[in-house]
Design an enzyme around this catalytic site. Sequence first.
Site, PDB file in Angstrom:
ATOM      1  N   PHE A 158       0.852  -1.187   0.000  1.00  0.00           N
ATOM      2  CA  PHE A 158       0.000   0.000   0.000  1.00  0.00           C
ATOM      3  C   PHE A 158       0.886   1.235   0.000  1.00  0.00           C
ATOM      4  O   PHE A 158       1.754   1.378   0.857  1.00  0.00           O
ATOM      5  CB  PHE A 158      -0.942   0.034   1.212  1.00  0.00           C
ATOM      6  CG  PHE A 158      -1.865   1.215   1.157  1.00  0.00           C
ATOM      7  CD1 PHE A 158      -3.006   1.188   0.352  1.00  0.00           C
ATOM      8  CD2 PHE A 158      -1.589   2.380   1.857  1.00  0.00           C
ATOM      9  CE1 PHE A 158      -3.844   2.290   0.265  1.00  0.00           C
ATOM     10  CE2 PHE A 158      -2.421   3.489   1.770  1.00  0.00           C
ATOM     11  CZ  PHE A 158      -3.546   3.438   0.980  1.00  0.00           C
ATOM     12  N   ASP A 249       9.116   2.543   1.812  1.00  0.00           N
ATOM     13  CA  ASP A 249       7.944   3.279   2.258  1.00  0.00           C
ATOM     14  C   ASP A 249       7.772   2.996   3.748  1.00  0.00           C
ATOM     15  O   ASP A 249       7.331   1.923   4.138  1.00  0.00           O
ATOM     16  CB  ASP A 249       6.721   2.831   1.452  1.00  0.00           C
ATOM     17  CG  ASP A 249       5.434   3.522   1.904  1.00  0.00           C
ATOM     18  OD1 ASP A 249       5.431   4.115   3.002  1.00  0.00           O
ATOM     19  OD2 ASP A 249       4.443   3.459   1.155  1.00  0.00           O
ATOM     20  N   LYS A 278       2.694   9.386   8.412  1.00  0.00           N
ATOM     21  CA  LYS A 278       1.758   9.137   9.522  1.00  0.00           C
ATOM     22  C   LYS A 278       2.246   9.596  10.909  1.00  0.00           C
ATOM     23  O   LYS A 278       1.765  10.580  11.427  1.00  0.00           O
ATOM     24  CB  LYS A 278       1.376   7.662   9.568  1.00  0.00           C
ATOM     25  CG  LYS A 278       0.474   7.260   8.396  1.00  0.00           C
ATOM     26  CD  LYS A 278      -0.175   5.916   8.608  1.00  0.00           C
ATOM     27  CE  LYS A 278      -1.286   5.632   7.618  1.00  0.00           C
ATOM     28  NZ  LYS A 278      -0.858   5.022   6.365  1.00  0.00           N
TER      29      LYS A 278
HETATM   30  C1  LIG Z   1      -1.077   5.317   4.923  1.00  0.00           C
HETATM   31  C2  LIG Z   1       0.007   4.905   4.028  1.00  0.00           C
HETATM   32  C3  LIG Z   1       0.306   5.642   2.864  1.00  0.00           C
HETATM   33  C4  LIG Z   1      -0.532   6.809   2.424  1.00  0.00           C
HETATM   34  O1  LIG Z   1      -0.437   7.874   3.315  1.00  0.00           O
HETATM   35  P1  LIG Z   1      -1.476   9.098   3.192  1.00  0.00           P
HETATM   36  O2  LIG Z   1      -0.989  10.077   4.216  1.00  0.00           O
HETATM   37  O3  LIG Z   1      -2.842   8.551   3.505  1.00  0.00           O
HETATM   38  O4  LIG Z   1      -1.397   9.616   1.816  1.00  0.00           O
HETATM   39  C5  LIG Z   1       1.382   5.239   2.098  1.00  0.00           C
HETATM   40  N1  LIG Z   1       2.139   4.171   2.442  1.00  0.00           N
HETATM   41  C6  LIG Z   1       1.878   3.456   3.544  1.00  0.00           C
HETATM   42  C7  LIG Z   1       2.770   2.298   3.888  1.00  0.00           C
HETATM   43  C8  LIG Z   1       0.809   3.779   4.376  1.00  0.00           C
HETATM   44  O5  LIG Z   1       0.538   3.043   5.455  1.00  0.00           O
END
Ligand SMILES: *Cc1c(COP(=O)(O)O)cnc(C)c1O
Length: 427
Positions: A158, A249, A278
């Site tokens: 994700f 990520d 986050k």
């Molecule tokens: C939540 C998340 C995103 C997206 O972040 P947003 O602030 O909602 O755009 C991207 N990568 C990972 C691993 C995430 O958990």
Amino acid sequence: MVSLKQLVKNPLKVFGNGAKSTKGFQPEVFDRHVMTTYGRFPLTLTRGAGSRVWDGQGNEYLGFVEGIATCTLGHAHPVMVEAVTQQIQTLHHVSNLYYIPEQGALAQWLTEHSCTDRVFFCNSGAEANEAAIKLARKYGHTELGIDEPVIITANASFHGRTLATITATGQPKYQKNFAPLVPGFHYVPYNEIDALEAAIASLNANGPRVAAILLEALQGEGGVNPGNVAYFQRVRELCDQHNILLILDEVQVGVGRTGKLWGYENLGIEPDVITAAKGLGGGVPIGAMLCKSSCDVFQPGDHASTYGGNPFVCGVALAVCQTLDSENLMANASARGQQLRQGLLKLVDTYPHILEQVRGWGLINGLVLKADAPLKSLDIVKSATAQGLLLVPAGPNVVRFVPPLIVNASDINIALDKLATAIKQIA
Ligand SMILES: *Cc1c(COP(=O)(O)O)cnc(C)c1O
């Protein structure tokens, strides 16, 4: 200023009754005016303190969602209250046309506490990944001489909800109905080194085409699935061998959640690029793309964000980061995570026909349901909510636990009790 100890020990004493009425708030009116892009729980939260939140009727909940791994310091933490107040009273927003000392200080903290050298600031995880994707493409063009660079990502990953990041996300459900997607992505199974080697060999068969590999250190949304150490070490070798950038990520796992500051520290490797968001701002919207100077190919005009790195979010995020150190929150994340996993494993023993295993690092953990269980993760989440414990699924078969890093031993025990009751009621 109220101390963290006082706050965590007894938030009610510090903040008074947590409840704040929702008098006058009508969910039907909300639904008429707000787009229905989310499946919402029928719950209206109005107040938070420490690891607890309250709804409009005065019901108290233990928050093990915390804005989905975002409220690092929980709610109304004195450090955040102080930082937000101080920053809004001093200077909250200017523009990247000018030097912003708070941005510089946060970038310095982040680079001094990671394997990277430079930072680009934006407002969210998706934007941080967009920045990394643009950096990788430019690196492919200018450093590797690739006309159409390819970025390899993983199935069940994700990476966000913008067009490029849903394309990077290896889950068809996020892409459905949004074609045409962005070209230049290729997917491999996560944690399977043979598949990755084969993909690189085939993509690069007639000269270099792969510019980057983008992976989560632990797949969060895709089911709380930790990266495998041997796999990531081999990924690093392959990247070195083929001049491929390794982008991690760390939007969900970065900034202390795993018990280490960065997820990659659990894997014994160094990435070239890290994305974070986050937990970084403790709940104020901030994203960051960090990279080694060796791959910083951006020049003036290449990328920008109006809000990115403004004094307000950077001042607050720096206070959050410094609190990780000053309050030993990473050690707390390790210890409380271990306590939580031990308790969850007991539940797995009690309900072997429903529960399969527990996995995670620090304070990001997943309770995995059997594929043929008579329940789905959402059933457990709903039952736990009725018991006063807020949780969030990570896919249909995994219940995710991402409490704030200030959570204490008693909170963990209470959460485990509530969860045991919640499962007992529906098992
Ligand atoms: C939540 C998340 C995103 C997206 O972040 P947003 O602030 O909602 O755009 C991207 N990568 C990972 C691993 C995430 O958990």
